[in-house]
Enzyme design. Sequence first.
Site, PDB file in Angstrom:
ATOM      1  N   GLU B  60       0.812  -1.222   0.000  1.00 23.21           N
ATOM      2  CA  GLU B  60       0.000   0.000   0.000  1.00 23.21           C
ATOM      3  C   GLU B  60       0.843   1.270   0.000  1.00 23.21           C
ATOM      4  O   GLU B  60       0.495   2.257  -0.670  1.00 23.21           O
ATOM      5  CB  GLU B  60      -0.958   0.016   1.204  1.00 23.21           C
ATOM      6  CG  GLU B  60      -2.198  -0.856   1.033  1.00 23.21           C
ATOM      7  CD  GLU B  60      -1.941  -2.337   1.290  1.00 23.21           C
ATOM      8  OE1 GLU B  60      -0.826  -2.683   1.715  1.00 23.21           O
ATOM      9  OE2 GLU B  60      -2.857  -3.148   1.063  1.00 23.21           O
ATOM     10  N   HIS B 129     -11.705  -4.706   9.457  1.00 22.77           N
ATOM     11  CA  HIS B 129     -12.252  -4.616   8.099  1.00 22.77           C
ATOM     12  C   HIS B 129     -13.596  -3.890   8.087  1.00 22.77           C
ATOM     13  O   HIS B 129     -14.428  -4.133   7.218  1.00 22.77           O
ATOM     14  CB  HIS B 129     -12.457  -6.011   7.490  1.00 22.77           C
ATOM     15  CG  HIS B 129     -11.197  -6.699   7.076  1.00 22.77           C
ATOM     16  ND1 HIS B 129     -10.298  -7.191   7.983  1.00 22.77           N
ATOM     17  CD2 HIS B 129     -10.687  -6.983   5.849  1.00 22.77           C
ATOM     18  CE1 HIS B 129      -9.288  -7.757   7.333  1.00 22.77           C
ATOM     19  NE2 HIS B 129      -9.500  -7.642   6.041  1.00 22.77           N
TER      20      HIS B 129
END
Lengths: 317, 341
Positions: B60, B129
């Site tokens: 990322e 999440h």
Amino acid sequence: MNSDDALRVLATMERIRHFEERVARLKLAGEVFGLIHVSVGQEGVAAGTCTQLRDDDAVYSGHRAHGHALAKGAPMNRVMAELMGRETGLCRGMGGSMHLVDVEHGFLGATGVVGGNVPMALGSALASRLRGEDSVAVVFFGDGAAQGGHVLETFNLASLWQLPLILVCENNGFAEFTPRSAHTVVERVSDAVAPYDFARETVDGNDVRAVWSSFGGFLERARTGEGPFLLECLTHRLSGHYVGDPAAYREALAADEWRKLDPIVRLRTSLIEDGTLDEAAADAIAAEAIAEVEAAETFGRDSAYPPESLTAEVAYA
Amino acid sequence: MSRNETYVKAVGRALADAMRADERVFVIGEDVAEGGPYTTTAGLSEEFGRERVRNTPISEAAITGVAIGAAQSGMRPVLEIMYIDFLTLALDQLVNAAAKAHAMSGGQLTVPLVLRTQGGAGQRGGAQHSQSLESWLTHVPGLKVVMPSGAADAAGLMAAAILDPGPVVFVEHKALYFRREDVPETIEPIELGRARTVRTGDDVTIVATSRMVGEALAAAQELAEEGIEAEVIDPRTLVPFDLDTIVASVRRTNRLVVAHEAVVHGGFGAEVVAAVQEAAFDDLDAPIGRVGAPFAPIPFSPPLEDAYLPGRQQLVDAVRRLSVGSPSLRLPYIGAGLTSA
Ligand SMILES: Cc1ncc(C[n+]2csc(CCOP(=O)(O)OP(=O)(O)O)c2C)c(N)n1
Ligand SMILES: [Mg+2]
């Protein structure tokens, strides 16, 4: 490197050296502001590489960026004005030493976040690929940056995508006050990229002819779309990590020996020996650099600070 | 002309339109060429190829940097960070580079980057999440932050985000992805910084973001049965923020409840409250209510997650408290599950 190239490289190194020595003094005198890192002793890397590039090649640098910016074509007076926080500065006084940017000359910028420039340079290489151009991207980073996660991620990505990126590591053996051996067991940064299997070389970064020829070889291949490449330049900074660093951690180093390995001294001597220059001509190159620095200092000092409204003006594009 | 379309399809269509219109637009992220876990980018690699719909390894930090560099070099990347929870790994590049490049370069550099991501709970994703982290982003000058609550807005706001000259973080909501709505056949950009009044009413204003907009509409319907008419406003973009529309509404309704799915503590709602009381203190007949999640990591166990998540009931309760002046108004905030006694 032919003799014209050599003269250009010598002049570039002299410009960087005299500029940074002046900047260090101006910092201590309170005329230049902020965190100032100079590259005295390491000029061979900037000069041996950037002088081979075009304006449409993207160059990224880190916190020790003056040399790369100047070698890539940034006007010295505007770099000085930037360090003095003036409106005429390269970034209108919004960036400072660690955030120099000169889009016109393809210097897409320095960063104060160690290693943060490396993935961005890959992005510029990707842009070049997507547009089908032959421009390349070059990023300068230190041996300390090479342990950063974002840098290691970029090694992988760059090799996976085979983009025209030339990674130039200036391995001066230290990250701030700590020797490389205390940060990693991988002695050479070029060894850190070994598993990714891309072209890499480790050269004496104080031998500007070696830097020039290795970089030139990589550049020629990058122009055809090949890449990535890693050029590790072993070098040594002759002064502290930042201006004002007492550098106590380096007592043990033989400063005299390094003075002999100064890239400027070495190129100058070799050019005199091979008859390209005589002493007077060599001195004239240095004198010209000093005159440019004087003019830059005056330009900066005579320039106004930016208006307060600038902060809000450039917050959003 | 419009078509009944899911939120994911609307986003995907906006991306495809932008890629057709402008060669500089490309999509980059983990599994994007495969459509991603929610199928948002499905079909793009087939039409535009895998150079322009570029899969990346799980890196990322680096891919955010790559997108920024490409944007600085004249491209218009749309970067996907698969879950907003993983934005943590990309924040250095986003905050220290993208947000500041234009300013630090004195206006020379621009970073026309759209960072697409999705957040929100309700799918038993657990605490890593399911988060709503948008308030972090609103704290960084130089970024714009977009949070669409429905398919039509998602399409129009995406079109605008891609045209924007600076970095825009586009926060989708996973629980909205498969909800359908009429979306214009031709997607027109929706100007960033314009709130949408989703329902009009004179008794109370509810400012809600993302999934909470639908919850606010449901609450308004329930309240209407008791004769309370709520106005529901979706700011759509948190930065820039359309304070004027909200203040104009509050001047009429004299009551305000602010709702988001993120935790109340330090949430963007606090900013809305502060701005509204500064602008319209004399128009307020009651303290401003806040609805959001309690200050705890999101639980996994279904009954616990359900109890944790703010929704219609918490909004109804909050409005009733304002209207009847219940003593619970003196609570520092109204957190779902903590105060819904
Ligand atoms: C991400 C980050 N961590 C720490 C620092 C503080 N810092 C500035 S320079 C530096 C050392 C960098 O060493 P190296 O990469 O070898 O470059 P050199 O200073 O030797 O040129 C550190 C730790 C920083 N600027 N950024
Ligand atoms: Mg170093």
